[in-house]
Scaffold this motif. Structure first.
Motif, mmCIF file in Angstrom:
data_model
loop_
_atom_site.group_PDB
_atom_site.id
_atom_site.type_symbol
_atom_site.label_atom_id
_atom_site.label_comp_id
_atom_site.label_asym_id
_atom_site.label_seq_id
_atom_site.Cartn_x
_atom_site.Cartn_y
_atom_site.Cartn_z
ATOM 1 N N PRO A 145 0.796 -1.233 0.000
ATOM 2 C CA PRO A 145 0.000 0.000 0.000
ATOM 3 C C PRO A 145 0.824 1.276 0.000
ATOM 4 O O PRO A 145 0.290 2.354 -0.290
ATOM 5 N N GLN A 146 2.111 1.195 0.304
ATOM 6 C CA GLN A 146 2.948 2.389 0.365
ATOM 7 C C GLN A 146 3.662 2.680 -0.958
ATOM 8 O O GLN A 146 4.403 3.662 -1.050
ATOM 9 N N ASN A 147 3.448 1.837 -1.951
ATOM 10 C CA ASN A 147 4.203 1.966 -3.197
ATOM 11 C C ASN A 147 3.310 2.308 -4.378
ATOM 12 O O ASN A 147 2.157 1.867 -4.437
ATOM 13 N N PRO A 148 3.839 3.079 -5.340
ATOM 14 C CA PRO A 148 3.079 3.323 -6.575
ATOM 15 C C PRO A 148 2.860 2.018 -7.327
ATOM 16 O O PRO A 148 3.789 1.218 -7.481
ATOM 17 N N VAL A 149 1.637 1.799 -7.792
ATOM 18 C CA VAL A 149 1.316 0.611 -8.578
ATOM 19 C C VAL A 149 0.794 1.059 -9.936
ATOM 20 O O VAL A 149 -0.201 1.770 -10.028
ATOM 21 N N LEU A 150 1.501 0.648 -10.981
ATOM 22 C CA LEU A 150 1.147 0.978 -12.354
ATOM 23 C C LEU A 150 0.706 -0.283 -13.082
ATOM 24 O O LEU A 150 1.077 -1.393 -12.700
ATOM 25 N N SER A 151 -0.043 -0.100 -14.152
ATOM 26 C CA SER A 151 -0.366 -1.208 -15.046
ATOM 27 C C SER A 151 -0.016 -0.807 -16.469
ATOM 28 O O SER A 151 -0.297 0.326 -16.887
ATOM 29 N N GLY A 152 0.589 -1.748 -17.190
ATOM 30 C CA GLY A 152 0.865 -1.545 -18.602
ATOM 31 C C GLY A 152 -0.005 -2.488 -19.404
ATOM 32 O O GLY A 152 0.021 -3.707 -19.189
ATOM 33 N N LEU A 153 -0.811 -1.937 -20.302
ATOM 34 C CA LEU A 153 -1.682 -2.737 -21.153
ATOM 35 C C LEU A 153 -0.950 -2.962 -22.468
ATOM 36 O O LEU A 153 -0.689 -2.008 -23.213
ATOM 37 N N CYS A 154 -0.595 -4.205 -22.752
ATOM 38 C CA CYS A 154 0.277 -4.536 -23.878
ATOM 39 C C CYS A 154 -0.545 -5.033 -25.068
ATOM 40 O O CYS A 154 -1.028 -6.172 -25.060
ATOM 41 N N PHE A 155 -0.693 -4.203 -26.063
ATOM 42 C CA PHE A 155 -1.380 -4.570 -27.305
ATOM 43 C C PHE A 155 -0.310 -5.087 -28.258
ATOM 44 O O PHE A 155 0.209 -4.346 -29.107
ATOM 45 N N VAL A 156 0.061 -6.337 -28.118
ATOM 46 C CA VAL A 156 1.227 -6.869 -28.815
ATOM 47 C C VAL A 156 1.001 -8.343 -29.113
ATOM 48 O O VAL A 156 0.219 -9.010 -28.434
ATOM 49 N N CYS A 157 1.682 -8.861 -30.140
ATOM 50 C CA CYS A 157 1.640 -10.291 -30.466
ATOM 51 C C CYS A 157 3.031 -10.877 -30.250
ATOM 52 O O CYS A 157 3.941 -10.631 -31.054
ATOM 53 N N VAL A 158 3.195 -11.622 -29.179
ATOM 54 C CA VAL A 158 4.477 -12.246 -28.878
ATOM 55 C C VAL A 158 4.239 -13.659 -28.358
ATOM 56 O O VAL A 158 3.229 -13.934 -27.709
ATOM 57 N N ASN A 159 5.172 -14.541 -28.637
ATOM 58 C CA ASN A 159 5.142 -15.904 -28.095
ATOM 59 C C ASN A 159 6.536 -16.286 -27.619
ATOM 60 O O ASN A 159 7.539 -15.996 -28.304
ATOM 61 N N ARG A 160 6.603 -16.902 -26.469
ATOM 62 C CA ARG A 160 7.871 -17.474 -25.997
ATOM 63 C C ARG A 160 7.983 -18.847 -26.647
ATOM 64 O O ARG A 160 7.162 -19.730 -26.432
ATOM 65 N N VAL A 161 9.008 -19.040 -27.469
ATOM 66 C CA VAL A 161 9.141 -20.284 -28.232
ATOM 67 C C VAL A 161 10.175 -21.227 -27.639
ATOM 68 O O VAL A 161 10.253 -22.394 -28.032
ATOM 69 N N ALA A 162 10.977 -20.714 -26.712
ATOM 70 C CA ALA A 162 11.979 -21.521 -26.014
ATOM 71 C C ALA A 162 12.431 -20.707 -24.808
ATOM 72 O O ALA A 162 12.191 -19.490 -24.755
ATOM 73 N N PRO A 163 13.090 -21.326 -23.834
ATOM 74 C CA PRO A 163 13.576 -20.541 -22.691
ATOM 75 C C PRO A 163 14.456 -19.374 -23.144
ATOM 76 O O PRO A 163 15.434 -19.567 -23.871
ATOM 77 N N GLY A 164 14.071 -18.169 -22.766
ATOM 78 C CA GLY A 164 14.843 -16.981 -23.122
ATOM 79 C C GLY A 164 14.641 -16.482 -24.533
ATOM 80 O O GLY A 164 15.256 -15.492 -24.935
ATOM 81 N N VAL A 165 13.771 -17.139 -25.312
ATOM 82 C CA VAL A 165 13.577 -16.771 -26.724
ATOM 83 C C VAL A 165 12.124 -16.359 -26.949
ATOM 84 O O VAL A 165 11.196 -17.115 -26.637
ATOM 85 N N VAL A 166 11.920 -15.169 -27.496
ATOM 86 C CA VAL A 166 10.573 -14.676 -27.753
ATOM 87 C C VAL A 166 10.473 -14.223 -29.201
ATOM 88 O O VAL A 166 11.397 -13.606 -29.747
ATOM 89 N N GLU A 167 9.359 -14.577 -29.842
ATOM 90 C CA GLU A 167 9.085 -14.116 -31.201
ATOM 91 C C GLU A 167 8.020 -13.038 -31.159
ATOM 92 O O GLU A 167 7.014 -13.170 -30.456
ATOM 93 N N ASN A 168 8.258 -11.967 -31.934
ATOM 94 C CA ASN A 168 7.310 -10.858 -32.031
ATOM 95 C C ASN A 168 6.741 -10.825 -33.440
ATOM 96 O O ASN A 168 7.482 -10.777 -34.417
ATOM 97 N N TYR A 169 5.394 -10.855 -33.535
ATOM 98 C CA TYR A 169 4.731 -10.870 -34.832
ATOM 99 C C TYR A 169 4.064 -9.533 -35.161
ATOM 100 O O TYR A 169 3.742 -9.282 -36.313
ATOM 101 N N HIS A 170 3.840 -8.732 -34.141
ATOM 102 C CA HIS A 170 3.235 -7.415 -34.328
ATOM 103 C C HIS A 170 3.648 -6.563 -33.132
ATOM 104 O O HIS A 170 3.303 -6.896 -31.989
ATOM 105 N N PRO A 171 4.391 -5.463 -33.340
ATOM 106 C CA PRO A 171 4.934 -4.713 -32.200
ATOM 107 C C PRO A 171 3.876 -4.027 -31.355
ATOM 108 O O PRO A 171 4.028 -3.894 -30.142
ATOM 109 N N GLY A 172 2.792 -3.579 -31.991
ATOM 110 C CA GLY A 172 1.695 -2.994 -31.231
ATOM 111 C C GLY A 172 2.115 -1.787 -30.409
ATOM 112 O O GLY A 172 2.964 -0.991 -30.804
#
Length: 333
Positions: A145-172
């Protein structure tokens, strides 16, 4: 009791301090969204410390790899490889930071609290949730309760395809706001940092309005991909009945937003179909979790919006039906 003017000055001082101190970052949840945005921040020179468990070895060996992929042809466009400041399997190895990014699934929120406590300094650390659905910011605010809390709404197309590896299909894009709109300065500072890292980002003066807008896509497309029989976005659009159902769900979300005081116009709804056309055979994150026998964010994406809409006096029959279908599909796995 302090005079009102004094309270206002103290509040502004706290916000300015929080906004100017978003320097060190911890990433909790190195899945698709976390890897993508955490990797871009690290590539821009920010010290990003990643809390990882099962993926820790791979992340230590190779860092984060972000691949931009054409959504329809599957052709690789480019790659970005980056090594975070550190990879840790326990939060105590990282310690308190200026900003904590929560990019884990909402289904594990309760289990994360002890770890997040190790990363948060009271009255200093900003918490930024990059999660689907409603209720996440309120959850973390109840524990911090003492800290700022933000939310980021991510309009993006991404999939994690392997550990540490992410594919982006639309940056959004990303919209960043604060719980109850109480923390505009840290939210705007986060926007500037994400923009500098190459992410199209805008400030959401009303977080509630931004959440309802995001649900105009998440509710129908994440939901119908499961209820329609484990299908991709292009299959939803190709089926006249499912496409009509997607529009009906959007209309119910829009009606709930209007009752909450937020207007969503026709152009925005049409844009959800236009952007989905560009995604090709995209599997929404909820479908990936469903097929992978992992917990699905049923409550935050469909349950909580339904409850809020009904509390505003709306029946929301389409969302009620979809919510029941998804619950049944998840239970039957």
């Amino acid at each position: 009791m302090l005079p009102a003017a004094t309270e206002w000055i103290l509040a502004m001082t706290e916000q300015t301090a929080a906004a100017s101190s978003l320097k060190s970052w911890a990433l909790v949840g190195p899945g698709a969204v976390g890897l993508y945005y955490g990797g871009l921040l690290a590539a821009d020179g920010h010290p990003v410390h990643v809390l990882a468990r099962s993926d820790a070895a791979a992340l230590k060996a190779q860092g984060i790899l972000i691949s931009r992929v054409h959504p329809k042809t599957g052709q690789l466009i480019d790659e970005t490889a980056v090594r975070p400041a550190s990879i840790a399997q326990t939060a105590s190895r990282i310690g308190p930071v200026d900003t904590v990014i929560i990019a884990a699934k909402a289904t594990v929120n309760e289990r994360l609290i002890d770890s997040v406590k190790e990363l948060v300094r009271p009255q200093h650390t900003t918490i930024l949730t990059l999660q689907n659905g409603m209720g996440n910011a309120e959850f973390y605010a109840s524990h911090f309760p003492q800290n700022p809390v933000l939310s980021g709404l991510c309009f993006v197309c991404v999939n994690r395809v392997a550990p540490g590896v992410v594919e982006n299909y639309h940056p959004g894009r990303v919209e960043v706001g604060s719980l109850g709109d109480r923390w505009p300065e840290p939210a705007q500072a986060a926007v500037r940092i994400f923009e500098a890292a190459g992410v199209k980002t805008q400030y959401a003066p009303s977080l509630d309005a931004a959440l309802w807008r995001k649900l105009c896509w998440n509710v129908p497309f994440n939901g119908l991909s499961i209820a329609g029989g484990a299908i991709t976005c292009d299959q939803i659009l190709a089926d006249r009945g499912l496409k009509a159902r997607a529009r009906a769900l959007m209309e119910e979300v829009r009606a709930a937003a209007a009752e909450a005081g937020h207007r969503i116009d026709d152009h925005f709804l049409e844009g959800q179909f236009e952007v989905t056309e560009k995604m090709g055979a995209y599997q929404p994150s909820s479908l990936i979790d469903f097929l992978g026998q992992r917990p699905v964010e049923v409550d935050t994406i469909w349950g909580e919006p339904l409850r809020r809409g009904q509390a505003l006096g709306l029946a929301m029959p389409e969302l009620s039906k979809l919510y029941a279908e998804i619950q049944a599909a998840v239970a039957a796995r």
